[in-house]
Scaffold this motif. Structure first.
Motif, PDB file in Angstrom:
ATOM      1  N   ALA A 371       0.830  -1.241   0.097  1.00  0.00           N
ATOM      2  CA  ALA A 371       0.062  -0.062  -0.015  1.00  0.00           C
ATOM      3  C   ALA A 371       0.958   1.180   0.089  1.00  0.00           C
ATOM      4  O   ALA A 371       1.898   1.251   0.825  1.00  0.00           O
ATOM      5  CB  ALA A 371      -0.821   0.130   1.156  1.00  0.00           C
ATOM      6  N   PHE A 372       0.559   2.295  -0.781  1.00  0.00           N
ATOM      7  CA  PHE A 372       1.356   3.200  -1.170  1.00  0.00           C
ATOM      8  C   PHE A 372       0.781   4.667  -1.167  1.00  0.00           C
ATOM      9  O   PHE A 372      -0.383   4.592  -1.724  1.00  0.00           O
ATOM     10  CB  PHE A 372       2.648   2.977  -2.047  1.00  0.00           C
ATOM     11  N   LEU A 373       1.359   5.666  -0.787  1.00  0.00           N
ATOM     12  CA  LEU A 373       0.635   6.971  -1.022  1.00  0.00           C
ATOM     13  C   LEU A 373       1.788   8.043  -1.757  1.00  0.00           C
ATOM     14  O   LEU A 373       2.786   7.948  -1.744  1.00  0.00           O
ATOM     15  CB  LEU A 373       0.679   7.574   0.565  1.00  0.00           C
ATOM     16  N   LEU A 382       7.271  15.219  -5.604  1.00  0.00           N
ATOM     17  CA  LEU A 382       6.308  14.124  -5.504  1.00  0.00           C
ATOM     18  C   LEU A 382       6.946  13.205  -4.436  1.00  0.00           C
ATOM     19  O   LEU A 382       7.956  12.534  -4.337  1.00  0.00           O
ATOM     20  CB  LEU A 382       6.287  13.116  -6.769  1.00  0.00           C
ATOM     21  N   VAL A 383       6.066  12.960  -3.290  1.00  0.00           N
ATOM     22  CA  VAL A 383       6.721  12.254  -1.986  1.00  0.00           C
ATOM     23  C   VAL A 383       6.060  10.773  -2.300  1.00  0.00           C
ATOM     24  O   VAL A 383       4.876  10.507  -2.583  1.00  0.00           O
ATOM     25  CB  VAL A 383       6.136  12.799  -0.815  1.00  0.00           C
ATOM     26  N   TYR A 384       6.690   9.612  -2.268  1.00  0.00           N
ATOM     27  CA  TYR A 384       6.467   8.305  -2.432  1.00  0.00           C
ATOM     28  C   TYR A 384       6.544   7.604  -0.930  1.00  0.00           C
ATOM     29  O   TYR A 384       7.660   7.535  -0.312  1.00  0.00           O
ATOM     30  CB  TYR A 384       7.217   7.500  -3.177  1.00  0.00           C
ATOM     31  N   GLU A 385       5.349   7.346  -0.311  1.00  0.00           N
ATOM     32  CA  GLU A 385       5.441   6.497   0.988  1.00  0.00           C
ATOM     33  C   GLU A 385       4.776   5.348   1.073  1.00  0.00           C
ATOM     34  O   GLU A 385       3.465   5.399   0.611  1.00  0.00           O
ATOM     35  CB  GLU A 385       4.658   7.854   2.010  1.00  0.00           C
ATOM     36  N   VAL A 386       5.696   4.369   1.344  1.00  0.00           N
ATOM     37  CA  VAL A 386       5.042   3.025   1.684  1.00  0.00           C
ATOM     38  C   VAL A 386       4.315   2.808   3.052  1.00  0.00           C
ATOM     39  O   VAL A 386       4.863   3.395   4.164  1.00  0.00           O
ATOM     40  CB  VAL A 386       5.847   1.822   1.485  1.00  0.00           C
ATOM     41  N   LEU A 387       3.053   2.540   3.087  1.00  0.00           N
ATOM     42  CA  LEU A 387       2.372   2.719   4.198  1.00  0.00           C
ATOM     43  C   LEU A 387       2.240   1.581   4.975  1.00  0.00           C
ATOM     44  O   LEU A 387       1.937   1.517   6.319  1.00  0.00           O
ATOM     45  CB  LEU A 387       0.833   3.037   3.846  1.00  0.00           C
TER      46      LEU A 387
END
Length: 471
Positions: A371-373, A382-387
Motif C-alpha cells: 500500500a502506498f501514498l 512527489l513524495v512516495y510513501e509506503v504505508l
C-alpha cells in the motif's frame, strides 16, 4: 570454431580459433591463444545469422562477436544462449513480474521476440532492441484483426503493440492474456470489497476501476465515488507507526493512494493428467475425513469458502485482506496457523487442479499487497510513501504536475516498486544496477528525478523539509 571480436567503431580486436560453450550461465569463448571472453546473456542485445553457419552477436557495449564453423553444436548453442538471454535480461533490467511466466515465441512490433505472461504483466524480450514490460493495469484494450492471428494491445503513451506469428498458440496466448488480465482485476475487486464492506456493488466497481494493480488513484476521485472511501482505505492500509507520517504528508498537497500485489498466489495443478469435471460432485476433505469441514469457526469458514470458491474474501471478510496488507491480525486457525482452503478430492481422478492459494498471502513475512501514498507538494516534489512495510524510507522526486506524477507512478510499477536501484550507486563497475540504469528507461527517469529520501526516525519530518526542490 572461429571467432572475430569487433569493437564498437569497427576495429578488429581479436580473431582466431577456439571453442564456444555455455558455462556457468554465460557464453564462454576460449581461444587457442589469449584471454577467455565471457559474455553474460543479458549483455547480448541482438542475435543474427548474416550468413549460413555464421552467428553474429551485438553486445551491450557496442562490440560485436562473430562465431563461425561451430558445427553440429550450433543449434544447441543458439537455443541455450537465447533461453539464457531472456532470463538474464529480465533479471538485469529488473523486468520480471509476479509469479511464473508462460513463454510464447512470436513477433512483437515487427520483430522476433519472446512474449512472457506473468500474473501481473506482459514482458516482451525481442531478438534485437530493448525489452519492455507492460503491466496489465496499463492495457486499455486487446483486439485482433479479421484473420484472428494478429493481436493489438492498446497501451497509453505509445502506439499499439502488434503481436503476431504465434502460429497454433495464438488462441492460447490471447486466452491466457485475457484470463490473467481479468484475474488481476478480480483480485483487486475482491480485496477492496473486504476493506470496504459497506460499499455497494456499483460504487465498488468504480473504486476497483480507479485502483488497478499498481496504479494510484487520486484522492479526489475516490472521494467522488463516496466521501468515506479514501479515509477508510487509508486507515485499513496504514501501519500504526506510519499513521502520523501519512497525516503529515496529506497536509502537503494533492494525494493518490495505490495498492500493488507483490506475491503470486497461483498454484499449479498436479497429478496424472488434466482434470475433467465429472457428474459426481467433489468431496471436500478436512482432517482426512471426507465431507467434513472441521468443527467450530474454522469449519464454518471453510464451508462458506467452498460455497463461493472464486471469491474468498466474502467468506473470510476483512480479516484476510488485512492479513495481505500486514497491518492487522486476520483470522488465524489455531490448528493450521492461518486461514487455509479445504482440499478438494475428486473421486476416481487423482489430480489436483490449478488453484489460487489465497492463504499463502497471509503467510508471507512481508506484506503481499504493498500500500502506498503519493503526494504532490507545492515545492515541486512527489513524495512516495509506503504505508504498510517496516523499514521502508520515504522517497522524494522532483515533479511539476499531475502528468509527471503519473509518469513516476508508472516507472515505479515497471520496477515492481523495487527502489534499491533508484538511490544505489550505478557508476561503478561493481554496481549491480549499472546496466539497468543505462538501459532501462523507467529506472533512468526515477534516478534523474530522485531528490532524496528520509528514514523514519525522530528527524524524518525535518529531513523531508530539507530535500532540495527542482533547479
Amino acid at each position: 570454431m572461429q571467432y572475430r571480436l569487433i569493437a564498437d567503431g569497427g576495429a578488429l580486436l581479436d580473431e582466431g580459433g577456439g571453442t564456444a560453450e555455455m558455462a556457468g550461465g554465460a557464453l564462454v569463448v576460449t581461444p587457442e591463444r589469449g584471454a577467455v571472453l565471457r559474455v553474460a546473456p543479458g549483455d547480448v542485445v541482438e542475435i543474427q545469422e548474416p550468413q549460413p553457419y555464421v552467428v553474429l552477436l551485438t553486445l551491450s557495449d557496442g562490440a560485436r562477436l562473430e562465431l563461425s564453423r561451430i558445427g553440429v553444436m550450433r543449434t544447441q548453442l543458439l537455443a541455450e544462449l537465447s533461453e539464457a538471454r531472456v532470463a538474464d535480461t529480465e533479471r538485469v533490467l529488473l523486468l520480471d513480474g509476479v509469479g511464473k511466466a508462460e513463454a510464447f515465441p512470436g513477433w512483437a512490433d515487427g520483430s522476433p521476440a519472446e512474449l512472457r505472461l506473468y500474473d501481473d504483466a506482459l514482458v516482451i524480450v525481442p531478438a534485437a532492441g530493448l525489452a519492455e514490460k507492460i503491466p496489465y493495469a496499463f492495457v486499455k484494450g486487446v483486439s485482433t484483426d479479421s484473420s484472428g492471428y494478429t493481436i493489438n494491445l492498446q497501451v497509453p503513451g505509445r502506439p499499439p503493440i502488434v503481436v503476431g506469428r504465434l502460429a497454433r498458440r495464438t488462441s492460447e496466448f490471447l486466452d491466457l492474456l485475457r484470463a490473467r488480465t481479468a484475474a488481476a482485476s478480480g483480485r483487486t475487486s475482491h480485496f477492496l470489497a473486504a476493506l470496504l464492506p459497506g460499499l455497494g456493488p456499483v460504487a465498488l466497481r468504480s473504486v476497483a476501476a480507479l485502483l488497478r494493480d499498481g496504479l494510484a488513484a487520486p484522492r479526489a476521485e475516490l472521494e467522488a465515488v463516496e466521501p468515506t472511501v479514501f479515509p477508510a482505505l487509508l486507515a485499513a492500509a496504514t501501519r500504526p507507526d506510519r499513521v502520523a507520517a501519512a497525516g503529515h504528508l496529506l497536509g502537503l498537497g494533492p494525494s493518490w493512494l495505490g495498492f500493488k500485489q507483490t506475491v503470486s498466489v497461483q498454484r499449479e495443478g498436479s497429478g496424472a493428467g488434466p482434470w475433467h469435471d465429472s457428474a459426481r460432485p467433489p468431496v471436500l476433505d478436512h482432517d482426512g475425513r471426507a465431507g467434513h469441514f472441521g468443527a467450530g469457526l474454522p469449519g464454518m469458514l471453510a464451508a462458506g469458502l467452498m460455497s463461493g470458491f472464486d471469491g474468498p474474501f466474502d467468506s473470510y471478510g476483512p480479516g484476510l485482506a488485512y492479513g495481505l496488507l500486514g497491518t492487522a491480525g486476520g483470522f488465524q486457525s489455531p490448528s493450521a496457523g492461518g486461514p487455509h482452503l479445504p482440499r478438494a478430492v475428486f473421486p476416481h481422478q487423482p489430480v489436483t487442479p490449478a488453484y489460487t492459494d489465497y492463504a499463502a498471502l497471509t503467510d508471507a513475512a512481508d506484506p503481499a499487497v504493498l500500500a502506498f501514498l503519493l503526494v504532490l507538494t507545492p515545492s515541486g516534489h512527489l513524495v512516495y510513501e509506503v504505508l504498510n512495510a517496516a523499514d521502508h524510507a520515504t522517497y522524494v522526486f522532483t515533479c511539476r504536475d499531475t502528468d509527471q506524477a503519473a509518469q513516476l507512478n508508472r516507472a515505479l510499477d515497471l520496477l515492481g516498486f523495487r527502489v534499491e536501484g533508484i538511490y544505489a550507486d550505478a557508476t561503478s563497475a561493481g554496481s549491480r544496477y549499472r546496466k539497468a540504469a543505462e538501459r532501462l528507461p523507467a529506472l533512468r527517469v526515477l534516478r534523474e528525478r530522485f531528490a532524496g529520501r528520509a528514514i523514519h526516525d525522530d528527524g524524518w519530518k525535518l529531513a523531508i523539509s530539507r530535500i532540495p526542490g527542482p533547479a
